[in-house]
Write a protein that holds these residues in place. Structure first.
Motif, short mmCIF file in Angstrom:
data_model
loop_
_atom_site.label_atom_id
_atom_site.label_comp_id
_atom_site.label_asym_id
_atom_site.label_seq_id
_atom_site.Cartn_x
_atom_site.Cartn_y
_atom_site.Cartn_z
N ARG A 135 0.84 -1.20 0.00
CA ARG A 135 0.00 0.00 0.00
C ARG A 135 0.87 1.25 0.00
O ARG A 135 2.04 1.18 0.40
N SER A 165 -0.08 -2.75 19.31
CA SER A 165 1.17 -2.85 20.08
C SER A 165 1.41 -1.53 20.81
O SER A 165 1.02 -0.47 20.32
N LYS A 184 3.07 1.89 22.15
CA LYS A 184 3.92 2.88 21.46
C LYS A 184 4.60 3.76 22.50
O LYS A 184 4.06 3.96 23.60
N TYR A 215 -3.98 -5.77 7.52
CA TYR A 215 -3.58 -4.40 7.20
C TYR A 215 -2.08 -4.35 7.00
O TYR A 215 -1.40 -5.34 7.24
P1 NDP Z 1 -1.38 1.81 9.49
O1 NDP Z 1 -1.45 0.40 9.07
O2 NDP Z 1 -0.07 2.52 9.38
O3 NDP Z 1 -1.87 1.96 11.00
C1 NDP Z 1 -2.92 1.21 11.51
C2 NDP Z 1 -2.95 1.39 13.02
O4 NDP Z 1 -4.11 0.75 13.52
C3 NDP Z 1 -1.74 0.78 13.73
O5 NDP Z 1 -1.32 1.61 14.78
C4 NDP Z 1 -2.31 -0.53 14.28
O6 NDP Z 1 -1.65 -1.00 15.46
C5 NDP Z 1 -3.72 -0.12 14.60
N1 NDP Z 1 -4.61 -1.26 14.68
C6 NDP Z 1 -4.93 -2.16 13.72
N2 NDP Z 1 -5.77 -3.10 14.20
C7 NDP Z 1 -5.97 -2.79 15.50
C8 NDP Z 1 -6.72 -3.40 16.54
N3 NDP Z 1 -7.45 -4.53 16.35
N4 NDP Z 1 -6.69 -2.83 17.77
C9 NDP Z 1 -5.97 -1.71 17.99
N5 NDP Z 1 -5.22 -1.08 17.04
C10 NDP Z 1 -5.24 -1.62 15.81
O7 NDP Z 1 -2.49 2.59 8.64
P2 NDP Z 1 -2.53 4.14 8.19
O8 NDP Z 1 -2.27 4.97 9.38
O9 NDP Z 1 -1.70 4.35 6.99
O10 NDP Z 1 -4.06 4.25 7.71
C11 NDP Z 1 -5.12 3.98 8.59
C12 NDP Z 1 -6.44 3.92 7.83
O11 NDP Z 1 -6.84 5.23 7.44
C13 NDP Z 1 -6.41 3.14 6.51
O12 NDP Z 1 -6.54 1.76 6.75
C14 NDP Z 1 -7.61 3.72 5.77
O13 NDP Z 1 -8.77 2.94 6.03
C15 NDP Z 1 -7.80 5.10 6.38
N6 NDP Z 1 -7.55 6.16 5.40
C16 NDP Z 1 -8.57 7.04 5.10
C17 NDP Z 1 -8.37 8.06 4.22
C18 NDP Z 1 -9.45 9.04 3.92
O14 NDP Z 1 -9.32 9.83 2.99
N7 NDP Z 1 -10.51 9.09 4.69
C19 NDP Z 1 -7.09 8.24 3.54
C20 NDP Z 1 -6.08 7.30 3.93
C21 NDP Z 1 -6.33 6.29 4.82
P3 NDP Z 1 -0.10 -1.43 15.45
O15 NDP Z 1 0.66 -0.12 15.26
O16 NDP Z 1 0.13 -2.00 16.77
O17 NDP Z 1 0.07 -2.36 14.28
#
Ligand code: NDP
Ligand code: OXD
Length: 312
Positions: A83, A162, A164, A312
């Motif tokens: 991605r 996880s 931070k 993800y």
């Molecule tokens: P990342 O994969 O970098 O971050 C995802 C975060 O969510 C991580 O901190 C992860 O934890 C946490 N997470 C995932 N699953 C869980 C869970 N079950 N419990 C707790 N925490 C969880 O994604 P991005 O920051 O790049 O993007 C996030 C989302 O934003 C995208 O998936 C998309 O859907 C949305 N988005 C929307 C846009 C818009 O225009 N509205 C534009 C771009 C994105 P950990 O760090 O521990 O892995």
């Protein structure tokens, strides 16, 4: 090398041109049924037919950060999904969330109404110590948003899988810490990916835990519509449990014209515009990853490589 471009509902021409400039010797095609096999694809919400036909793809480069639309499809067995990470989206997300938060906190909507009526009136200052902001998801976008909000001296909590260690941000990790995170947060920002664990996470049961269960919570959803149980929101607003919501994403997009969110006085709607994919930055990122794969590096450890099991 052959790269095919399949961007549902988006014009592909400038993407094809940008890729061709970077890879002058490669074949760059706009995917259509029957397109010969490609090595890599640059995609947004491709149809299943494309993946079925392109079963030899090595890399599937998603031009957005969220891969939920891709993970609904049946992937070819050896194709890796990568991605776009940030590529100019994080600063947009920080702007959007800070704008929504400050507009609410400083009551700028009410000042706007006063101004239209020629009324010069002050509102009692609110205490930012009472407006703690909880960011769900402290990934590429969530961390940037958390840092930006903290710059305005709001107390900031973050919830992720996880733990931070980010200066000025109180970290809560894992399902077992969701309730304390919600209780400690008054304004809730969703920046999670949609996975089986996070679908419907913004629902009556969780939203009523905001702000220690007291009225006055506020919701900003900039992740995906599937995070919010839409039917739960308006009753909480009308009952005064929540003060308002700013929503950029919806279960059905475009939001249907007769959807009650459009006209509710406590809901602000934007059309999935909080962080737009920036073409030049995204092409530069994808090109550098394709070069690295073609140069012999694998996908393991590549920034943005998606873990299908994790979602993800
Ligand atoms: P990342 O994969 O970098 O971050 C995802 C975060 O969510 C991580 O901190 C992860 O934890 C946490 N997470 C995932 N699953 C869980 C869970 N079950 N419990 C707790 N925490 C969880 O994604 P991005 O920051 O790049 O993007 C996030 C989302 O934003 C995208 O998936 C998309 O859907 C949305 N988005 C929307 C846009 C818009 O225009 N509205 C534009 C771009 C994105 P950990 O760090 O521990 O892995
Ligand atoms: C994305 C989006 O996931 O634009 O990048 O929603």
């Amino acid at each position: 090398m052959h790269i095919t471009v399949c961007l549902t509902d988006l014009k592909p021409d400038a993407w094809v041109l940008g890729l061709q400039q970077e890879f002058p010797d490669a074949e760059i095609s706009v995917w259509q049924p029957g397109t010969p096999p490609a090595d890599h694809a640059v995609v947004w919400a491709p149809p299943q037919q494309m993946l079925d036909e392109q079963s030899g793809l090595r890399g599937l480069f998603n031009i957005g950060a969220g891969v939920d639309a891709l993970l609904k499809l049946k992937m070819p067995p050896h194709t890796r999904i990568v991605r776009v990470e940030d590529a100019g989206m994080a600063v947009q997300m920080a702007e959007y969330v800070c704008h929504a938060l400050i507009r609410h906190f400083r009551e700028f909507d009410a000042y706007e109404v006063d101004a239209r009526q020629g009324r010069w009136g002050y509102r009692a200052p609110r205490l930012r110590s009472q407006f703690s902001v909880g960011i769900m998801g402290l990934g590429v976008l969530g961390e940037r948003v958390a840092r930006a909000v903290a710059q305005f001296d709001f107390p900031v909590n973050g919830w992720s899988r996880s733990p931070k260690d980010i200066a000025g941000i109180r970290s809560f990790a894992g399902h077992e810490n969701l309730d304390p995170f919600l209780a400690a947060s008054r304004v809730l920002v969703c920046l999670l990916p949609v996975t089986p664990d996070t679908r419907g996470i913004l629902r009556r049961e969780t939203l009523t835990k905001l702000n220690g269960g007291a009225p006055g919570g506020y919701v900003i959803n900039v992740a995906r519509g599937a995070h919010l149980v839409e039917a739960d929101l308006i009753p909480l607003l009308d009952a005064g449990q929540l003060d308002g919501a700013t929503l950029d994403v919806f279960e059905t997009e475009p939001l249907p014209p007769d959807h009650p969110f459009w006209r509710h006085p406590k809901i602000t709607v934007t059309p999935h515009a909080s962080a737009r994919t920036l073409r030049e930055e995204s092409i530069a990122q994808i090109v550098s990853k394709i070069r690295s794969v073609e140069g012999g590096a694998g996908f393991d450890g590549m920034a943005g490589a998606v873990d299908i099991e994790r979602g993800y």
